[in-house]
Each structure stands twice: as C-alpha cells, then as structure tokens.
Scaffold this motif. Structure first.
Motif, PDB file in Angstrom:
ATOM      1  N   SER A   1     -16.876  54.826  24.466  1.00 13.85           N
ATOM      2  CA  SER A   1     -16.822  53.595  25.250  1.00 13.85           C
ATOM      3  C   SER A   1     -15.500  52.891  24.958  1.00 13.85           C
ATOM      4  CB  SER A   1     -17.994  52.671  24.900  1.00 13.85           C
ATOM      5  OG  SER A   1     -17.908  52.265  23.547  1.00 13.85           O
ATOM      6  N   TYR A   2     -15.177  51.901  25.781  1.00  8.50           N
ATOM      7  CA  TYR A   2     -13.941  51.151  25.566  1.00  8.50           C
ATOM      8  C   TYR A   2     -14.209  49.668  25.692  1.00  8.50           C
ATOM      9  CZ  TYR A   2     -13.756  50.697  30.653  1.00  8.50           C
ATOM     10  OH  TYR A   2     -14.061  50.410  31.954  1.00  8.50           O
ATOM     11  N   THR A   3     -13.338  48.905  25.060  1.00  6.80           N
ATOM     12  CA  THR A   3     -13.356  47.450  25.162  1.00  6.80           C
ATOM     13  C   THR A   3     -11.944  46.961  24.853  1.00  6.80           C
ATOM     14  OG1 THR A   3     -14.514  45.438  24.479  1.00  6.80           O
ATOM     15  CG2 THR A   3     -14.029  47.041  22.747  1.00  6.80           C
ATOM     16  N   TRP A   4     -11.716  45.680  25.052  1.00  4.03           N
ATOM     17  CA  TRP A   4     -10.393  45.113  24.774  1.00  4.03           C
ATOM     18  C   TRP A   4     -10.509  43.888  23.881  1.00  4.03           C
ATOM     19  CZ3 TRP A   4     -11.608  46.354  29.941  1.00  4.03           C
ATOM     20  CH2 TRP A   4     -10.847  47.380  30.516  1.00  4.03           C
ATOM     21  N   ASP A   5      -9.494  43.686  23.059  1.00  3.48           N
ATOM     22  CA  ASP A   5      -9.282  42.434  22.336  1.00  3.48           C
ATOM     23  C   ASP A   5      -8.050  41.788  22.956  1.00  3.48           C
ATOM     24  OD1 ASP A   5     -11.383  42.706  20.553  1.00  3.48           O
ATOM     25  OD2 ASP A   5     -10.145  43.641  19.007  1.00  3.48           O
ATOM     26  N   ILE A   6      -8.106  40.480  23.159  1.00  5.93           N
ATOM     27  CA  ILE A   6      -6.988  39.755  23.771  1.00  5.93           C
ATOM     28  C   ILE A   6      -6.604  38.607  22.842  1.00  5.93           C
ATOM     29  CG2 ILE A   6      -6.236  38.422  25.770  1.00  5.93           C
ATOM     30  CD1 ILE A   6      -8.485  39.948  27.340  1.00  5.93           C
ATOM     31  N   GLU A   7      -5.323  38.531  22.528  1.00  8.99           N
ATOM     32  CA  GLU A   7      -4.804  37.480  21.650  1.00  8.99           C
ATOM     33  C   GLU A   7      -3.558  36.871  22.273  1.00  8.99           C
ATOM     34  OE1 GLU A   7      -4.009  38.964  17.681  1.00  8.99           O
ATOM     35  OE2 GLU A   7      -5.428  40.593  18.032  1.00  8.99           O
ATOM     36  N   GLN A   8      -3.330  35.592  21.985  1.00  7.90           N
ATOM     37  CA  GLN A   8      -2.082  34.941  22.390  1.00  7.90           C
ATOM     38  C   GLN A   8      -1.428  34.416  21.123  1.00  7.90           C
ATOM     39  OE1 GLN A   8      -2.454  31.941  25.395  1.00  7.90           O
ATOM     40  NE2 GLN A   8      -0.258  31.589  25.502  1.00  7.90           N
ATOM     41  N   ASP A   9      -0.144  34.727  20.937  1.00 10.22           N
ATOM     42  CA  ASP A   9       0.536  34.281  19.721  1.00 10.22           C
ATOM     43  C   ASP A   9       1.314  32.987  19.959  1.00 10.22           C
ATOM     44  OD1 ASP A   9       2.984  34.944  20.917  1.00 10.22           O
ATOM     45  OD2 ASP A   9       3.118  36.871  19.884  1.00 10.22           O
ATOM     46  N   ASP A  10       1.957  32.516  18.911  1.00  8.82           N
ATOM     47  CA  ASP A  10       2.703  31.251  18.973  1.00  8.82           C
ATOM     48  C   ASP A  10       3.951  31.337  19.848  1.00  8.82           C
ATOM     49  OD1 ASP A  10       0.836  30.146  17.291  1.00  8.82           O
ATOM     50  OD2 ASP A  10       2.000  30.556  15.471  1.00  8.82           O
ATOM     51  N   ASN A  11       4.407  32.548  20.174  1.00  4.50           N
ATOM     52  CA  ASN A  11       5.607  32.734  20.994  1.00  4.50           C
ATOM     53  C   ASN A  11       5.279  32.915  22.466  1.00  4.50           C
ATOM     54  OD1 ASN A  11       7.269  32.640  18.699  1.00  4.50           O
ATOM     55  ND2 ASN A  11       6.880  34.797  18.289  1.00  4.50           N
ATOM     56  N   ALA A  12       4.111  32.460  22.891  1.00  2.00           N
ATOM     57  CA  ALA A  12       3.668  32.559  24.289  1.00  2.00           C
ATOM     58  C   ALA A  12       3.624  34.005  24.767  1.00  2.00           C
ATOM     59  CB  ALA A  12       4.534  31.699  25.203  1.00  2.00           C
ATOM     60  N   GLN A  13       3.251  34.899  23.879  1.00  2.00           N
ATOM     61  CA  GLN A  13       3.063  36.306  24.226  1.00  2.00           C
ATOM     62  C   GLN A  13       1.562  36.599  24.186  1.00  2.00           C
ATOM     63  OE1 GLN A  13       5.627  39.267  24.252  1.00  2.00           O
ATOM     64  NE2 GLN A  13       6.551  37.505  25.265  1.00  2.00           N
ATOM     65  N   ILE A  14       1.127  37.435  25.112  1.00  2.12           N
ATOM     66  CA  ILE A  14      -0.262  37.857  25.129  1.00  2.12           C
ATOM     67  C   ILE A  14      -0.312  39.307  24.676  1.00  2.12           C
ATOM     68  CG2 ILE A  14      -0.391  38.632  27.514  1.00  2.12           C
ATOM     69  CD1 ILE A  14      -3.119  36.546  26.729  1.00  2.12           C
ATOM     70  N   LYS A  15      -1.252  39.615  23.805  1.00  9.89           N
ATOM     71  CA  LYS A  15      -1.409  40.977  23.294  1.00  9.89           C
ATOM     72  C   LYS A  15      -2.799  41.463  23.693  1.00  9.89           C
ATOM     73  CE  LYS A  15      -1.819  43.504  18.934  1.00  9.89           C
ATOM     74  NZ  LYS A  15      -1.845  43.330  17.472  1.00  9.89           N
ATOM     75  N   VAL A  16      -2.820  42.626  24.343  1.00  6.41           N
ATOM     76  CA  VAL A  16      -4.088  43.245  24.731  1.00  6.41           C
ATOM     77  C   VAL A  16      -4.201  44.560  23.962  1.00  6.41           C
ATOM     78  CG1 VAL A  16      -5.396  44.292  26.619  1.00  6.41           C
ATOM     79  CG2 VAL A  16      -4.141  42.168  27.003  1.00  6.41           C
ATOM     80  N   THR A  17      -5.330  44.730  23.301  1.00  3.94           N
ATOM     81  CA  THR A  17      -5.605  45.950  22.543  1.00  3.94           C
ATOM     82  C   THR A  17      -6.815  46.629  23.146  1.00  3.94           C
ATOM     83  OG1 THR A  17      -4.720  44.969  20.523  1.00  3.94           O
ATOM     84  CG2 THR A  17      -6.157  46.891  20.261  1.00  3.94           C
ATOM     85  N   CYS A  18      -6.632  47.869  23.594  1.00  5.17           N
ATOM     86  CA  CYS A  18      -7.747  48.661  24.103  1.00  5.17           C
ATOM     87  C   CYS A  18      -8.303  49.474  22.943  1.00  5.17           C
ATOM     88  CB  CYS A  18      -7.281  49.601  25.214  1.00  5.17           C
ATOM     89  SG  CYS A  18      -8.627  50.599  25.894  1.00  5.17           S
ATOM     90  N   LYS A  19      -9.616  49.384  22.752  1.00  2.00           N
ATOM     91  CA  LYS A  19     -10.281  50.108  21.676  1.00  2.00           C
ATOM     92  C   LYS A  19     -11.223  51.145  22.275  1.00  2.00           C
ATOM     93  CE  LYS A  19     -12.144  46.592  19.599  1.00  2.00           C
ATOM     94  NZ  LYS A  19     -12.721  45.665  18.628  1.00  2.00           N
ATOM     95  N   ILE A  20     -10.999  52.404  21.933  1.00  5.90           N
ATOM     96  CA  ILE A  20     -11.897  53.486  22.331  1.00  5.90           C
ATOM     97  C   ILE A  20     -12.757  53.790  21.114  1.00  5.90           C
ATOM     98  CG2 ILE A  20     -12.104  55.857  23.184  1.00  5.90           C
ATOM     99  CD1 ILE A  20     -10.643  54.102  25.179  1.00  5.90           C
ATOM    100  N   SER A  21     -14.076  53.693  21.276  1.00  9.06           N
ATOM    101  CA  SER A  21     -15.002  53.886  20.158  1.00  9.06           C
ATOM    102  C   SER A  21     -15.983  55.000  20.459  1.00  9.06           C
ATOM    103  CB  SER A  21     -15.782  52.599  19.891  1.00  9.06           C
ATOM    104  OG  SER A  21     -14.909  51.554  19.561  1.00  9.06           O
ATOM    105  N   HIS A  22     -16.378  55.684  19.384  1.00  6.68           N
ATOM    106  CA  HIS A  22     -17.417  56.707  19.471  1.00  6.68           C
ATOM    107  C   HIS A  22     -18.722  56.097  18.958  1.00  6.68           C
ATOM    108  CE1 HIS A  22     -19.722  60.323  18.376  1.00  6.68           C
ATOM    109  NE2 HIS A  22     -19.121  60.835  19.427  1.00  6.68           N
ATOM    110  N   ALA A  23     -19.825  56.617  19.428  1.00  5.51           N
ATOM    111  CA  ALA A  23     -21.138  56.096  19.041  1.00  5.51           C
ATOM    112  C   ALA A  23     -21.368  56.134  17.529  1.00  5.51           C
ATOM    113  CB  ALA A  23     -22.239  56.886  19.749  1.00  5.51           C
ATOM    114  N   LEU A  24     -20.704  57.041  16.812  1.00 11.44           N
ATOM    115  CA  LEU A  24     -20.880  57.115  15.352  1.00 11.44           C
ATOM    116  C   LEU A  24     -19.973  56.145  14.604  1.00 11.44           C
ATOM    117  CD1 LEU A  24     -21.378  60.933  14.743  1.00 11.44           C
ATOM    118  CD2 LEU A  24     -23.092  59.132  15.003  1.00 11.44           C
ATOM    119  N   GLY A  25     -19.123  55.393  15.338  1.00  9.91           N
ATOM    120  CA  GLY A  25     -18.405  54.300  14.702  1.00  9.91           C
ATOM    121  C   GLY A  25     -16.905  54.406  14.598  1.00  9.91           C
ATOM    122  N   HIS A  26     -16.307  55.565  14.849  1.00 13.27           N
ATOM    123  CA  HIS A  26     -14.848  55.658  14.746  1.00 13.27           C
ATOM    124  C   HIS A  26     -14.203  55.039  15.980  1.00 13.27           C
ATOM    125  CE1 HIS A  26     -11.020  57.141  13.317  1.00 13.27           C
ATOM    126  NE2 HIS A  26     -10.762  57.544  14.549  1.00 13.27           N
TER     127      HIS A  26
END
Length: 188
Positions: free
Chosen positions: A119-144
């Motif tokens: 499965s996949y999901t995203w984390d979204i963060e905005q830093d102090d320099n007005a930059q947005i960071k998107v992280t896509c996470k691919i996960s397996h059912a066993l946790g990796h």
C-alpha cells in the motif's frame, strides 16, 4: 522467475498472486514470559537481548517480504496513461500537453499493489523556507516501508490563489513521488 530467500528456492509464475494474511498475536503468548519474570533468578538482560534479536529477525523477514512483493508487483505492472490534456495560451502561442492525473495513477497502482500486500501513503511537511516536502511511503503488510521524497515551493503559475498554489504543488509531488517509489513511468 526463481527467487532465493530464507534458505530455499521457490519458483514463481508471472500470474502468481501472493496471499498475505493479517498478522496475528498468539493468545497467551506472554503468559509463560510473565511467569518466568516473576522468578527471582530471572535474567532481564538476557530477555532484552532475545527480544532485540527477535525484532531484528522480524524486520529482516518483513524487508524480504517487501522486496518479494515489489518484484511480483513489477512482474505485471499497471499501465499508466497520460489521461488529461492541458491547453492554454502563452503570449502569441498555444501550449498543449498531456499528463497523467493523480486519481488515475493512484487507482491503477492501488489495484496492482493490493494483492501483493502493498500500500502507499504520503507525509506532507512545510518547512520554514516556504518549501513543501511530500514523502511517498510504500509499505508491506508485514511492516517494512520504503520512501521517496521531493520538495518544491508553491506553484504560482496561472492565476492561482495561495491555497490553490500549495495544492497544485502537493498534487504534483504526490504524482511524481508515487511513480518514483514504484519505479513506474507513464505511457503516451
């Protein structure tokens, strides 16, 4: 395809779908441990070391399962087509191009990943320099989990308001981090 792992070799056919069952906790599995801990000669340091070894073993097994599942996913990857046409005037010329929408990418990848316990999901963060960071996470059912990140500023092209500018950047980064994390490309 032959895949080696865990001391054995297994033949996997292209049409094979890996069945991943939900992880379970054995009922009463800590009961003997709790009883042993009540003994005055119980060695807590030894237990901690055993638990550390168990966690490392399970993490390694989850990582192997992740790579096995990703290989199975890649054996029959979804087709991602550029399903949206963009056309606008820029000065004295017309700009036209096609791109894949996030909805199309997500739907196709989700259908292809789910049978393999991915499965996949995203984390979204905005830093102090007005930059947005998107992280896509691919996960397996066993946790990796494995991640791909990209960063940019607000997309101020066109006549977007501030919220639309950030939304456009987030959507763009979601599309491209998902494609990068899965190693897929779109087709014309």
């Amino acid at each position: 395809i032959f895949i080696c792992g865990g001391g054995f070799v297994k033949e996997v056919k292209e049409s094979t779908v890996v069945s991943v069952s939900e992880p379970t906790v054995q009922q009463g599995s800590l009961s003997p441990l709790v009883q042993a801990a009540m003994d005055k000669d119980f060695d807590v340091a030894k237990l901690e070391k055993m638990l550390e070894i168990q966690k490392a073993y399970e993490a390694n097994e989850a990582k192997k399962a992740y790579y096995f599942a990703m290989n199975a996913f890649k054996a029959s990857p979804p087709e991602i087509f550029k399903d949206n046409k963009v056309s606008y005037e820029a000065g004295n010329s017309t700009v036209e191009y096609r791109h894949e929408t996030l909805g199309h990418i997500g739907e196709e990848i989700n259908k292809a990943m789910t049978p393999h316990g991915l499965s996949y999901t995203w984390d979204i963060e905005q830093d102090d320099n007005a930059q947005i960071k998107v992280t896509c996470k691919i996960s397996h059912a066993l946790g990796h989990t494995e991640c791909v990140s990209m960063r940019t500023g607000a997309d101020t092209s066109g006549s977007k308001n501030n919220i639309q500018a950030w939304g456009s950047s987030v959507k763009y980064l979601k599309r491209y981090t998902l494609l990068a994390a899965t190693g897929l490309t779109s087709k014309d």
